[in-house]
Design a protein around this motif. Structure first.
Motif, PDB file in Angstrom:
ATOM      1  N   SER A 197       6.207  -8.612 -11.994  1.00 60.82           N
ATOM      2  CA  SER A 197       5.998  -8.187 -13.385  1.00 60.82           C
ATOM      3  C   SER A 197       4.275  -7.744 -13.490  1.00 60.82           C
ATOM      4  O   SER A 197       4.157  -7.072 -14.596  1.00 60.82           O
ATOM      5  N   SER A 198       3.591  -8.392 -12.684  1.00 63.36           N
ATOM      6  CA  SER A 198       2.002  -8.057 -12.773  1.00 63.36           C
ATOM      7  C   SER A 198       1.645  -6.547 -12.440  1.00 63.36           C
ATOM      8  O   SER A 198       0.512  -6.079 -12.504  1.00 63.36           O
ATOM      9  N   TYR A 199       2.557  -5.876 -11.951  1.00 64.70           N
ATOM     10  CA  TYR A 199       2.671  -4.491 -11.408  1.00 64.70           C
ATOM     11  C   TYR A 199       3.274  -3.472 -12.188  1.00 64.70           C
ATOM     12  O   TYR A 199       3.438  -2.268 -11.834  1.00 64.70           O
ATOM     13  N   ASN A 200       3.500  -3.888 -13.644  1.00 61.29           N
ATOM     14  CA  ASN A 200       4.240  -3.034 -14.560  1.00 61.29           C
ATOM     15  C   ASN A 200       3.267  -1.692 -14.574  1.00 61.29           C
ATOM     16  O   ASN A 200       3.732  -0.594 -14.943  1.00 61.29           O
ATOM     17  N   ALA A 201       2.055  -1.810 -14.822  1.00 61.93           N
ATOM     18  CA  ALA A 201       1.001  -0.834 -14.949  1.00 61.93           C
ATOM     19  C   ALA A 201       1.245   0.481 -14.003  1.00 61.93           C
ATOM     20  O   ALA A 201       1.264   1.586 -14.313  1.00 61.93           O
ATOM     21  N   MET A 202       0.941   0.048 -12.762  1.00 63.01           N
ATOM     22  CA  MET A 202       1.063   1.057 -11.743  1.00 63.01           C
ATOM     23  C   MET A 202       1.745   0.351 -10.470  1.00 63.01           C
ATOM     24  O   MET A 202       1.368   0.054  -9.519  1.00 63.01           O
ATOM     25  N   PRO A 203       3.434   0.442 -10.622  1.00 61.27           N
ATOM     26  CA  PRO A 203       4.191  -0.049  -9.544  1.00 61.27           C
ATOM     27  C   PRO A 203       4.125   0.999  -8.427  1.00 61.27           C
ATOM     28  O   PRO A 203       3.913   2.003  -8.655  1.00 61.27           O
ATOM     29  N   ARG A 204       4.333   0.585  -7.074  1.00 61.48           N
ATOM     30  CA  ARG A 204       4.383   1.265  -5.992  1.00 61.48           C
ATOM     31  C   ARG A 204       5.968   1.283  -5.479  1.00 61.48           C
ATOM     32  O   ARG A 204       6.846   0.430  -6.028  1.00 61.48           O
ATOM     33  N   GLU A 205       6.209   2.165  -4.698  1.00 59.55           N
ATOM     34  CA  GLU A 205       7.552   2.145  -4.016  1.00 59.55           C
ATOM     35  C   GLU A 205       8.090   0.855  -3.751  1.00 59.55           C
ATOM     36  O   GLU A 205       9.297   0.292  -3.639  1.00 59.55           O
ATOM     37  N   GLY A 206       6.987   0.053  -2.998  1.00 60.11           N
ATOM     38  CA  GLY A 206       7.488  -1.192  -2.439  1.00 60.11           C
ATOM     39  C   GLY A 206       7.783  -2.441  -3.383  1.00 60.11           C
ATOM     40  O   GLY A 206       8.803  -3.073  -3.396  1.00 60.11           O
ATOM     41  N   SER A 255       0.767  -1.388  -0.206  1.00 61.66           N
ATOM     42  CA  SER A 255      -0.081   0.154   0.147  1.00 61.66           C
ATOM     43  C   SER A 255       0.979   1.167  -0.052  1.00 61.66           C
ATOM     44  O   SER A 255       0.374   2.317   0.388  1.00 61.66           O
ATOM     45  N   THR A 256       2.191   1.023  -0.334  1.00 64.44           N
ATOM     46  CA  THR A 256       3.075   2.366  -0.499  1.00 64.44           C
ATOM     47  C   THR A 256       2.525   3.128  -1.653  1.00 64.44           C
ATOM     48  O   THR A 256       1.875   2.624  -2.568  1.00 64.44           O
ATOM     49  N   PRO A 257       2.909   4.477  -1.773  1.00 66.70           N
ATOM     50  CA  PRO A 257       2.630   5.467  -2.697  1.00 66.70           C
ATOM     51  C   PRO A 257       3.188   4.822  -4.097  1.00 66.70           C
ATOM     52  O   PRO A 257       3.977   3.966  -4.233  1.00 66.70           O
TER      53      PRO A 257
END
Length: 362
Positions: A333-342, A295-297
């Motif tokens: 790799s599934s978070y390429n669209a909207m990656p977070r700092e974590g 849940s990081t920015p």
């Protein structure tokens, strides 16, 4: 389901697994006002639009693609101009040498028309496009391709069917028109023509025969100096050949060499961020870290582009044999669209794992 069978699925499971599909179904069947969809459908649509907007924004902003830490010019005339600019800025001639080499390669496939010579009847005008790349040994590569998308599918394999206009990289021939008399990259018939020519040379001149199990694997019987017999093999992949035999040396790059170069590039990129790779890492992900619960920015666009490059490096390392972190790389790799700092720090953590186990290579 298969066979026309149906099965009930809990709505909460369907929402989590197929949010966009369920949202479209609810809108199409006018179920948005139902309690189960009243707040969830607007939220999902808004979230979808945010993701698409972020991806499009980064795609527009990503104007300087890099490979192995080297800026790669884009395709087309602007890319050629940028290639010359990079050589001037760096005091080198890498891209210029690559262009000269490629022009010499493609000129035999062209018949340059004189200024007062008319274009033959029935020919179609298309463009040439130059694309750039960096090889694994950091050699700069330029490739001049024909815009095959501007031609109709040919009824048969033919070369002299297209007229093209030369550009700046052709020097004295810039601005002239030419007829293609041999096959070049990009034409719709190029793949078949190359395969046919390659097969004829291997079979008729080199006496290789294709294997029954794979027509792209060719072999011929040979005999060593001590009298023992063996087979020489040639493996064809698109336009690349790999030779396997006692008298051939094959250049290759393994996971260790690629990892060392990747670490050098990543360290250089994260230095301005005041970040470093951890020296002692014993777990593939930070202890207790779960990417799906992060849940990081959200990170900014530039860092998100760098994150996608990190994922590309990690995926290629997995392909080279470092399968010990395949699951973790797949999750990130599934978070390429909207990656977070974590997610970003987790990717750096995996690279730190690679560095800690540099000698453990398959």
């Amino acid at each position: 389901m298969k066979g026309g069978e149906t099965k009930w699925l809990d709505l909460s499971v369907a929402k989590e697994a197929f949010p966009i599909e369920v949202t479209k179904y609810a809108v199409a069947n006018k179920l948005v006002s139902e309690p189960a969809f009243a707040w969830w459908v607007p939220y999902t649509l808004r979230k979808r639009d945010q993701v698409l907007k972020a991806v499009k924004r980064r795609a527009v902003k990503r104007q300087k693609p890099e490979k192995f830490g080297i800026e790669v010019p884009g395709p087309g005339p602007k890319g050629v101009a940028r290639a010359y600019e990079l050589d001037a800025q760096n005091g080198t001639s890498h891209w210029n040498d690559a262009l000269i080499k490629e022009v010499k390669t493609i000129l035999p496939a062209l018949r340059i028309l004189e200024d007062d010579e008319d274009v033959p009847v029935g020919y179609q005008l298309i463009e040439l496009m130059t694309v750039f790349d960096v090889k694994m040994d950091l050699t700069r590569k330029a490739r001049i391709c024909a815009r095959g998308d501007q031609t109709d599918p040919p009824m048969s394999v033919t070369y002299a069917s297209v007229v093209t206009r030369e550009r700046k990289e052709f020097g004295e021939y810039a601005g002239k028109k030419a007829i293609l008399v041999k096959v070049v990259y990009g034409l719709k018939s190029s793949g078949f023509a190359w395969r046919s020519l390659c097969a004829d040379v291997l079979k008729e001149q080199l006496e290789f025969q294709p294997c029954c199990g794979d027509m792209d694997v060719w072999r011929r019987p040979c005999q060593r100096k001590d009298g023992s017999k063996y087979y020489e093999y040639i493996l064809i992949y698109t336009d690349e050949c790999k030779l396997d035999g006692d008298d051939y040396f094959t250049w290759a790059i393994g996971s260790e060499e690629y990892l060392q170069e990747s670490l050098r590039v990543v360290k250089k990129r994260i230095a301005p961020m005041q970040l470093t790779l951890k020296k002692k890492v014993y777990s593939t992900l930070p202890t207790g870290y779960k990417p799906e619960l992060d849940s990081t920015p959200f990170i900014d666009d530039d860092t998100a582009i760098f994150y996608m490059q990190l994922i590309g490096i990690l995926c290629w390392l997995v392909e080279l044999g470092r399968i010990d972190v395949a699951a973790e790389v797949s999750m990130l790799s599934s978070y390429n669209a909207m990656p977070r700092e974590g997610h970003f720090h987790a990717a750096l953590h995996i690279l730190a794992v690679y560095r800690s186990t540099l000698i453990v290579c398959l």
